[in-house]
Design an enzyme around this catalytic site. Sequence first.
Site, PDB file in Angstrom:
ATOM      1  N   ASP A  28      44.258  54.263   8.796  1.00  0.00           N
ATOM      2  CA  ASP A  28      44.753  55.042   7.665  1.00  0.00           C
ATOM      3  C   ASP A  28      45.685  54.150   6.848  1.00  0.00           C
ATOM      4  O   ASP A  28      46.566  53.493   7.408  1.00  0.00           O
ATOM      5  CB  ASP A  28      45.518  56.276   8.170  1.00  0.00           C
ATOM      6  CG  ASP A  28      44.736  57.561   8.007  1.00  0.00           C
ATOM      7  OD1 ASP A  28      43.557  57.504   7.640  1.00  0.00           O
ATOM      8  OD2 ASP A  28      45.322  58.639   8.234  1.00  0.00           O
TER       9      ASP A  28
ATOM     10  N   CYS B  51      39.636  62.650  13.066  1.00  0.00           N
ATOM     11  CA  CYS B  51      39.064  61.427  12.493  1.00  0.00           C
ATOM     12  C   CYS B  51      37.959  60.810  13.347  1.00  0.00           C
ATOM     13  O   CYS B  51      36.997  60.260  12.810  1.00  0.00           O
ATOM     14  CB  CYS B  51      40.168  60.411  12.214  1.00  0.00           C
ATOM     15  SG  CYS B  51      41.332  60.967  10.934  1.00  0.00           S
TER      16      CYS B  51
ATOM     17  N   ASP C  69      41.800  54.655  14.140  1.00  0.00           N
ATOM     18  CA  ASP C  69      43.184  55.043  13.819  1.00  0.00           C
ATOM     19  C   ASP C  69      44.172  54.959  14.986  1.00  0.00           C
ATOM     20  O   ASP C  69      45.012  55.859  15.171  1.00  0.00           O
ATOM     21  CB  ASP C  69      43.201  56.466  13.254  1.00  0.00           C
ATOM     22  CG  ASP C  69      42.483  56.583  11.930  1.00  0.00           C
ATOM     23  OD1 ASP C  69      41.933  55.579  11.462  1.00  0.00           O
ATOM     24  OD2 ASP C  69      42.455  57.695  11.365  1.00  0.00           O
TER      25      ASP C  69
ATOM     26  N   LYS D 127      41.361  52.925   5.218  1.00  0.00           N
ATOM     27  CA  LYS D 127      40.806  54.110   4.575  1.00  0.00           C
ATOM     28  C   LYS D 127      41.898  55.010   3.998  1.00  0.00           C
ATOM     29  O   LYS D 127      43.079  54.837   4.291  1.00  0.00           O
ATOM     30  CB  LYS D 127      39.949  54.903   5.567  1.00  0.00           C
ATOM     31  CG  LYS D 127      40.682  55.452   6.782  1.00  0.00           C
ATOM     32  CD  LYS D 127      39.698  56.047   7.768  1.00  0.00           C
ATOM     33  CE  LYS D 127      40.371  56.636   9.004  1.00  0.00           C
ATOM     34  NZ  LYS D 127      41.131  57.862   8.739  1.00  0.00           N
TER      35      LYS D 127
ATOM     36  N   HIS E  76      52.618  59.944   6.545  1.00  0.00           N
ATOM     37  CA  HIS E  76      52.153  59.142   7.673  1.00  0.00           C
ATOM     38  C   HIS E  76      51.288  57.982   7.187  1.00  0.00           C
ATOM     39  O   HIS E  76      50.651  58.062   6.150  1.00  0.00           O
ATOM     40  CB  HIS E  76      51.352  59.991   8.673  1.00  0.00           C
ATOM     41  CG  HIS E  76      50.074  60.537   8.103  1.00  0.00           C
ATOM     42  ND1 HIS E  76      50.033  61.660   7.310  1.00  0.00           N
ATOM     43  CD2 HIS E  76      48.781  60.104   8.212  1.00  0.00           C
ATOM     44  CE1 HIS E  76      48.785  61.910   6.957  1.00  0.00           C
ATOM     45  NE2 HIS E  76      47.998  60.974   7.479  1.00  0.00           N
TER      46      HIS E  76
END
Length: 231
Positions: free
Chosen positions: A52, A172, A12, A122, A97
Amino acid sequence: MAVERSALIVVDMQEDFCPPNGSLAVPGGRDIAPIINSLLTLPFTAKVASQDWHPLDHASFDVQHPPPNNKAFTSWVTATNPDDESKSMQLQLWPVHCVRDTTGAKIIPEIDATKLDLIVQKGQDKRTEMFSAFGDMFSRGGSSVVSHDLAAWLKNKKIQQVFVVGLTGDCCVKATAIDAKKEGFETFVVGDATRSVDDGNDGWGAAKREFQEHGVIVIESRDQRLQDLKS
């Protein structure tokens, strides 16, 4: 010393998680890019990034819920397992976000993405949260929540060791590393190649205690296990 078949997972490293403009910016988030790029030059068997990739109406976004219990960082809502309505978990709310196909979802340009073999997108199911690159909060994988089955992909390449870096160490990165260990990989988190929302005892400190409980090993980028890859 024999070097195992290994993978680097870069978690991420996206605009919305980095200063100066990220909606969930982590202090110093961009600063680890040079260390990550140095690791990306090593001859890992596989190099992966997670990203993300939320729909605009994701359930974790504060704007999707009515006031007064819709405050980012402090409000929680109940999420039900889409595959089993008898199971539910509490879901923390965040600012909007990493909405797919937006600037905030892009991997920051400081990361040399040309070295990556795979990008795992994801968090695509609006109904559940997904911190780990392996599965969502209910341990669900598959096309509804993630673009690639990362565990299967790594096992197909006969990966034995996984090294995890990126954002954030207390969220994460933590979830991805613990899931990697559960999938049977020897798992390391490279501490100086991560940043946490909370660098203190309740954040990064708690994450390290969880790593120890699960058998995940925290190392630094100068660790001999990484240096051995060069040979």
